[in-house]
Scaffold this motif. Structure first.
Motif, PDB file in Angstrom:
ATOM      1  N   LYS A  29      27.582  17.155  -4.034  1.00  0.00           N
ATOM      2  CA  LYS A  29      26.666  16.626  -3.015  1.00  0.00           C
ATOM      3  C   LYS A  29      25.209  16.849  -3.457  1.00  0.00           C
ATOM      4  O   LYS A  29      24.870  17.913  -3.961  1.00  0.00           O
ATOM      5  N   GLY A  30      24.381  15.821  -3.253  1.00  0.00           N
ATOM      6  CA  GLY A  30      22.950  15.960  -3.548  1.00  0.00           C
ATOM      7  C   GLY A  30      22.133  15.473  -2.371  1.00  0.00           C
ATOM      8  O   GLY A  30      22.426  14.416  -1.810  1.00  0.00           O
ATOM      9  N   GLU A  45      19.534  23.218   6.303  1.00  0.00           N
ATOM     10  CA  GLU A  45      19.295  24.201   5.236  1.00  0.00           C
ATOM     11  C   GLU A  45      18.644  23.535   4.013  1.00  0.00           C
ATOM     12  O   GLU A  45      17.667  24.037   3.447  1.00  0.00           O
ATOM     13  N   ALA A  46      19.199  22.364   3.639  1.00  0.00           N
ATOM     14  CA  ALA A  46      18.642  21.641   2.481  1.00  0.00           C
ATOM     15  C   ALA A  46      17.222  21.174   2.796  1.00  0.00           C
ATOM     16  O   ALA A  46      16.309  21.301   1.972  1.00  0.00           O
ATOM     17  N   LEU A  94      11.632  21.588   1.454  1.00  0.00           N
ATOM     18  CA  LEU A  94      10.247  21.636   1.930  1.00  0.00           C
ATOM     19  C   LEU A  94       9.558  22.914   1.432  1.00  0.00           C
ATOM     20  O   LEU A  94       8.406  22.872   0.966  1.00  0.00           O
ATOM     21  N   THR A  95      10.254  24.034   1.508  1.00  0.00           N
ATOM     22  CA  THR A  95       9.678  25.303   1.036  1.00  0.00           C
ATOM     23  C   THR A  95       9.333  25.215  -0.446  1.00  0.00           C
ATOM     24  O   THR A  95       8.250  25.637  -0.875  1.00  0.00           O
ATOM     25  N   ASN A  96      10.255  24.642  -1.237  1.00  0.00           N
ATOM     26  CA  ASN A  96       9.991  24.489  -2.676  1.00  0.00           C
ATOM     27  C   ASN A  96       8.724  23.663  -2.909  1.00  0.00           C
ATOM     28  O   ASN A  96       7.889  24.005  -3.744  1.00  0.00           O
ATOM     29  N   ALA A  97       8.596  22.553  -2.176  1.00  0.00           N
ATOM     30  CA  ALA A  97       7.445  21.665  -2.380  1.00  0.00           C
ATOM     31  C   ALA A  97       6.157  22.317  -1.881  1.00  0.00           C
ATOM     32  O   ALA A  97       5.078  22.111  -2.456  1.00  0.00           O
ATOM     33  N   ASP A 111      10.567  12.043   6.879  1.00  0.00           N
ATOM     34  CA  ASP A 111      11.108  10.859   7.570  1.00  0.00           C
ATOM     35  C   ASP A 111      12.623  10.899   7.632  1.00  0.00           C
ATOM     36  O   ASP A 111      13.238  10.486   8.595  1.00  0.00           O
ATOM     37  N   ARG A 112      13.233  11.331   6.535  1.00  0.00           N
ATOM     38  CA  ARG A 112      14.692  11.369   6.512  1.00  0.00           C
ATOM     39  C   ARG A 112      15.180  12.212   5.342  1.00  0.00           C
ATOM     40  O   ARG A 112      14.431  12.494   4.399  1.00  0.00           O
ATOM     41  N   VAL A 113      16.443  12.599   5.453  1.00  0.00           N
ATOM     42  CA  VAL A 113      17.109  13.283   4.345  1.00  0.00           C
ATOM     43  C   VAL A 113      18.111  12.285   3.775  1.00  0.00           C
ATOM     44  O   VAL A 113      18.892  11.699   4.525  1.00  0.00           O
TER      45      VAL A 113
END
Ligand SMILES: Cc1cc2nc3c(=O)[nH]c(=O)nc-3n(C[C@H](O)[C@H](O)[C@H](O)COP(=O)(O)OP(=O)(O)OC[C@H]3O[C@@H](n4cnc5c(N)ncnc54)[C@H](O)[C@@H]3O)c2cc1C
Length: 370
Positions: free
Chosen positions: A222-223, A277-278, A283-286, A299-301
């Motif tokens: 899954k990605g 969670e993803a 968002l934290t990484n960015a 806007d969406r995942v």
């Protein structure tokens, strides 16, 4: 009489194969149908980065395929007349946390550049230089700019190629199809026979070939990635992609769209549900590079299913005991880079009536399918 050709799967391999079947078959000796059910397609969910040259991977066949796959886009863009809203060479910036690693990577990049015109140029950028190239970042890292790095919009890519394929008499049929034990395809019209079949069913290939008693050694992964809207005068689709080491990639697209991704969830299988969670992790990484990013800009995942092999390498060719059934898959996380070239090779094999010599790109199919 026309030969009947089926392509199963309309992701990046299937769409490119269908396009080139129409493009190369100038005498219209083929009647081509592409079947696709669009379930969890990896291509439409992908981040869209084409930049294999500075990868940490050391698999020679993969590198040959990925390097030639990245160069192949030049031909594909011309043949299919793709616009910059589909494919754009804006450069990619690859980072390393340790300055010594960055220096050695830069030396490697300079050597590779000598034999790889598609890289165009490389430059070692300080954090300030990166900030000038990506002015919306608040905390830019130092990195290496590869000018030939590119991004594609997977959804638009597939749509553009299938649209052109249709104009060249390829039929697009939106349905799931199945083999029966005799090798015929069960479609909404009943059991149909085809002279040649190209299987490009990504993570679903194990199920596709089960009725023919083959075991395909691919597993789903899954990605997830997030699409954000950035309203900033410092933002634009012409900006390069940031590929931070061990973190999420940051990809500027047009219409204020920023893509951050992606996750690699081995236990996620075929699950297509977005998770909070993803969303939070991406968002934290960015935010480590742009502290202004906010949850309400998401806007969406997007969620897609990648296909992996045991050696993380793609494969293509024909079934061990059936030259009329061709296939390509196991593209993993670099399938936008390798997929079009595989689709082209498979289409050429059908049109020219002979298989290519592909062992510099892939191990024998029998390694992946028994
Ligand atoms: C989140 C994410 C980010 C990624 N980022 C990048 C990136 O930045 N750069 C890069 O190079 N690669 C990236 N990838 C990898 C790349 O997207 C994939 O490797 C590639 O798209 C796989 O293409 P494919 O044609 O093999 O399969 P897919 O695109 O999955 O297409 C297979 C199609 O076959 C259909 N199908 C299956 N079975 C049947 C059947 N029986 N009948 C009809 N239709 C069927 C499926 O529904 C699907 O539509 C990413 C992948 C993901 C998920």
């Amino acid at each position: 009489m026309q030969k009947r050709i089926a392509v199963i799967g309309g992701g990046i391999i299937g769409a490119t194969a269908a396009f080139y079947l129409g493009y190369l078959d100038q005498t219209q000796s083929l009647s081509v149908t592409l079947f696709d059910d669009d379930l969890g397609q990896a291509t439409k969910a992908a981040s869209g980065i084409i930049s294999p040259w500075l990868s940490k991977r050391r698999n020679k066949r993969w590198y040959t395929l990925a390097k030639e796959g990245a160069s192949f886009y030049r031909k594909l863009v011309t043949d299919a007349n793709l616009g910059t809203n589909v494919y754009q060479q804006t450069g990619t910036i690859v980072t390393r946390k340790d300055p010594n690693d960055l220096d050695s990577l830069f030396q490697e990049a300079e050597i590779k550049l000598r034999h790889t015109p598609a890289m165009r140029s490389v430059a070692l950028l300080s954090s300030q230089d990166v900030g000038k190239r990506l002015p919306f970042l608040t905390n830019p890292p130092a990195g290496i700019l590869v000018e030939g790095g590119a991004k594609i919009d997977g959804l638009r890519f597939v749509e553009a190629l299938l649209d052109q394929a249709q104009k060249r008499h390829v039929e697009i049929s939106r349905q799931r199809v199945f083999f029966d034990e005799s090798g015929k395809l069960r479609t909404s019209k009943g059991l149909e026979s085809f002279d040649k079949i190209i299987i490009a069913t990504g993570a679903w290939m194990k199920g596709t070939l089960k009725p023919l008693n083959y075991l395909v050694k691919v597993r789903p992964q899954k990605g997830q990635l997030i699409d954000l809207t950035i309203k900033s005068k410092h933002y634009g689709s012409h900006l390069p992609v940031l590929m931070p080491e061990s973190s999420s990639d940051i990809i500027p697209f047009e219409h204020d769209k920023l893509v951050v991704g992606a996750t690699h969830e081995n236990d996620g299988g075929f699950d297509l549900k977005p998770t909070s969670e993803a969303r939070n992790r991406l968002l934290t990484n960015a935010k480590a590079f742009d502290q202004h990013l906010q949850m309400d800009q998401i806007d969406r995942v997007r969620v897609g299913t990648r296909a992996y092999t045991d050696d993380f390498a793609p494969f293509f060719g024909h079934l061990p005991d059936n030259p009329n059934i061709l296939l390509g898959g196991g593209l993993g996380s670099s399938g936008l880079t390798t997929g079009p070239l595989i689709g082209y090779f498979l289409a050429r094999a059908v049109v020219e009536g002979q298989l290519g010599v592909w062992d510099k790109y892939t191990k024998p199919i029998s390694h992946y399918i028994i």
